[in-house]
Design an enzyme around this catalytic site. Structure first.
Site, PDB file in Angstrom:
ATOM      1  N   ASN A 289       8.486  -2.901  -4.764  1.00  0.00           N
ATOM      2  CA  ASN A 289       7.831  -1.635  -5.100  1.00  0.00           C
ATOM      3  C   ASN A 289       8.084  -0.667  -3.940  1.00  0.00           C
ATOM      4  O   ASN A 289       7.646  -0.918  -2.810  1.00  0.00           O
ATOM      5  CB  ASN A 289       6.325  -1.896  -5.301  1.00  0.00           C
TER       6      ASN A 289
ATOM      7  N   HIS B  54       5.861   3.323  -1.373  1.00  0.00           N
ATOM      8  CA  HIS B  54       5.404   3.771  -0.053  1.00  0.00           C
ATOM      9  C   HIS B  54       6.532   4.308   0.831  1.00  0.00           C
ATOM     10  O   HIS B  54       6.265   4.886   1.882  1.00  0.00           O
ATOM     11  CB  HIS B  54       4.568   2.687   0.626  1.00  0.00           C
TER      12      HIS B  54
ATOM     13  N   HIS C   9       5.795   3.515  -9.271  1.00  0.00           N
ATOM     14  CA  HIS C   9       4.646   3.955 -10.053  1.00  0.00           C
ATOM     15  C   HIS C   9       4.623   5.481 -10.028  1.00  0.00           C
ATOM     16  O   HIS C   9       4.370   6.088  -8.977  1.00  0.00           O
ATOM     17  CB  HIS C   9       3.366   3.375  -9.427  1.00  0.00           C
TER      18      HIS C   9
ATOM     19  N   ARG D  70       2.656   8.241 -10.617  1.00  0.00           N
ATOM     20  CA  ARG D  70       1.233   8.510 -10.850  1.00  0.00           C
ATOM     21  C   ARG D  70       1.035   9.925 -11.341  1.00  0.00           C
ATOM     22  O   ARG D  70       1.830  10.823 -11.034  1.00  0.00           O
ATOM     23  CB  ARG D  70       0.433   8.316  -9.547  1.00  0.00           C
TER      24      ARG D  70
ATOM     25  N   ARG E 231       1.435  11.473  -6.103  1.00  0.00           N
ATOM     26  CA  ARG E 231       1.136  11.399  -4.658  1.00  0.00           C
ATOM     27  C   ARG E 231       2.298  10.806  -3.856  1.00  0.00           C
ATOM     28  O   ARG E 231       2.401  11.050  -2.673  1.00  0.00           O
ATOM     29  CB  ARG E 231      -0.148  10.606  -4.416  1.00  0.00           C
TER      30      ARG E 231
ATOM     31  N   GLU F 286       6.154   1.655 -13.515  1.00  0.00           N
ATOM     32  CA  GLU F 286       4.693   1.488 -13.685  1.00  0.00           C
ATOM     33  C   GLU F 286       4.109   2.814 -14.109  1.00  0.00           C
ATOM     34  O   GLU F 286       4.417   3.852 -13.483  1.00  0.00           O
ATOM     35  CB  GLU F 286       4.074   1.171 -12.331  1.00  0.00           C
TER      36      GLU F 286
ATOM     37  N   THR G 283      -4.062   0.947  -7.260  1.00  0.00           N
ATOM     38  CA  THR G 283      -4.549   0.431  -8.551  1.00  0.00           C
ATOM     39  C   THR G 283      -5.600  -0.644  -8.300  1.00  0.00           C
ATOM     40  O   THR G 283      -5.293  -1.707  -7.762  1.00  0.00           O
ATOM     41  CB  THR G 283      -3.362  -0.149  -9.355  1.00  0.00           C
TER      42      THR G 283
ATOM     43  N   GLU H 220       1.616  -8.832 -15.945  1.00  0.00           N
ATOM     44  CA  GLU H 220       1.646  -8.923 -14.482  1.00  0.00           C
ATOM     45  C   GLU H 220       0.216  -9.198 -14.055  1.00  0.00           C
ATOM     46  O   GLU H 220      -0.695  -8.391 -14.321  1.00  0.00           O
ATOM     47  CB  GLU H 220       2.160  -7.621 -13.851  1.00  0.00           C
TER      48      GLU H 220
ATOM     49  N   HIS I 190       0.224  -7.255  -6.169  1.00  0.00           N
ATOM     50  CA  HIS I 190      -0.841  -6.517  -5.492  1.00  0.00           C
ATOM     51  C   HIS I 190      -1.372  -7.292  -4.297  1.00  0.00           C
ATOM     52  O   HIS I 190      -1.898  -8.386  -4.445  1.00  0.00           O
ATOM     53  CB  HIS I 190      -2.002  -6.138  -6.418  1.00  0.00           C
TER      54      HIS I 190
HETATM   55  N1  PXP Z   1       2.137  -4.295  -9.084  1.00  0.00           N
HETATM   56  C1  PXP Z   1       1.381  -3.283  -9.562  1.00  0.00           C
HETATM   57  C2  PXP Z   1       1.164  -3.202 -11.036  1.00  0.00           C
HETATM   58  C3  PXP Z   1       0.833  -2.317  -8.692  1.00  0.00           C
HETATM   59  O1  PXP Z   1       0.062  -1.311  -9.183  1.00  0.00           O
HETATM   60  C4  PXP Z   1       1.091  -2.422  -7.318  1.00  0.00           C
HETATM   61  C5  PXP Z   1       0.523  -1.402  -6.378  1.00  0.00           C
HETATM   62  O2  PXP Z   1       1.111  -0.178  -6.608  1.00  0.00           O
HETATM   63  C6  PXP Z   1       1.909  -3.464  -6.876  1.00  0.00           C
HETATM   64  C7  PXP Z   1       2.393  -4.408  -7.769  1.00  0.00           C
HETATM   65  C8  PXP Z   1       2.284  -3.632  -5.427  1.00  0.00           C
HETATM   66  O3  PXP Z   1       1.143  -3.842  -4.670  1.00  0.00           O
HETATM   67  P1  PXP Z   1       1.251  -3.852  -3.075  1.00  0.00           P
HETATM   68  O4  PXP Z   1       1.711  -2.491  -2.666  1.00  0.00           O
HETATM   69  O5  PXP Z   1      -0.121  -4.171  -2.631  1.00  0.00           O
HETATM   70  O6  PXP Z   1       2.277  -4.899  -2.718  1.00  0.00           O
END
Ligand code: PXP
Length: 245
Positions: free
Chosen positions: A7, A10, A50, A52, A56, A77, A108, A158, A197
């Site tokens: 993901n 960030h 994602h 959003r 952001r 996402e 999330t 997921e 997550h």
């Molecule tokens: N999976 C989903 C569905 C998420 O919403 C997120 C957070 O954006 C992640 C995975 C990744 O989570 P993390 O950034 O805590 O690794």
């Protein structure tokens, strides 16, 4: 082997901290597309972003550029809103993960209420599937949510690993047990089981005792680790550039 989906939200968070007026900047960095190329070259199996509602971190243009290059590896996402469904139908990423979204949250916070929102989710899932996308539902490890996801026609779930990741040692086994049961139930219902997550290098060994996990989607900790392991090289490169003058 369980697969790794990265993901890269960030990476965009860092860019937005400086270049919020994205379109006006000449070379905003870091660029999620460059991060995506590095992740895949390093062996990651897929990419997640994602988009959003409040934009952001990831922006529409990021998703378009990522899809142009990596459509078959892209997991988008999104909230199950009409605007996002229209966006996904145009973009056609290989996978869409439906997540709950709340403007005030930092990230999330909980899973989607698949059991309580069947009337909203059913037509969305049907449309996305009919357009050829794999549809995943981000749910808590709760047997009602797993059963509802299967009944709604999702081919993937997921599992939200946030409670497991945040658990203290006393409740960790219980949270792991919930995930294991949900994974077993979902495989019994012929769904693919992903998880994500709060996953970090330190909690992966315990999570990976669950044999049914297909893909782990990992973001924040992986990007944070990249700073730790890559900062030294970055300082050396800047010192080199300075000493070359
Ligand atoms: N999976 C989903 C569905 C998420 O919403 C997120 C957070 O954006 C992640 C995975 C990744 O989570 P993390 O950034 O805590 O690794």
């Amino acid at each position: 082997m369980t697969r790794l989906g990265v993901n890269i939200d960030h990476v965009a968070t860092l860019r937005q901290a400086r270049y919020r007026a994205y379109a006006a900047a000449s070379s905003p960095e870091p660029d999620p597309l460059i991060a995506a190329r590095i992740c895949l070259t390093a062996g990651a199996h897929s990419l997640t972003v994602h988009l959003r509602e409040d934009r952001r971190h990831i922006q529409d243009d990021d998703v378009l550029r990522l899809a142009r290059e990596f459509r078959d590896k892209l997991n988008l996402e999104m909230a199950a809103t009409p605007a996002m469904v229209a966006f996904a139908l145009k973009l056609k990423p290989s996978e869409v993960c439906l997540v709950p979204e709340n403007r005030a949250e930092v990230t999330t916070e909980g899973g989607l209420d698949a059991a309580g929102q069947q009337n909203t989710l059913r037509p969305v899932i049907q449309k996305l599937r009919a357009a050829g996308m794999l549809v995943s539902l981000f749910i808590d490890p709760d047997p009602h949510q797993v059963a509802a996801s299967a009944a709604l026609g999702a081919s993937v779930i997921e599992l939200h690993t946030g409670r497991f990741a945040d658990a203290d040692t006393a409740s960790r086994k219980t949270e792991l047990g919930r995930l294991a049961k949900a994974a077993e139930q979902a495989r019994g219902l012929k769904m693919q089981v992903n998880a994500g997550h709060g996953l970090r290098l330190s909690n992966l060994p315990e999570l990976l005792t669950i044999p049914q996990l297909h893909t782990l989607n990992i973001g924040h900790s992986l990007v944070s680790h990249a700073l730790a392991v890559g900062l030294e090289r970055s300082v050396r490169d800047f010192l080199q550039a300075i000493s070359d003058r």
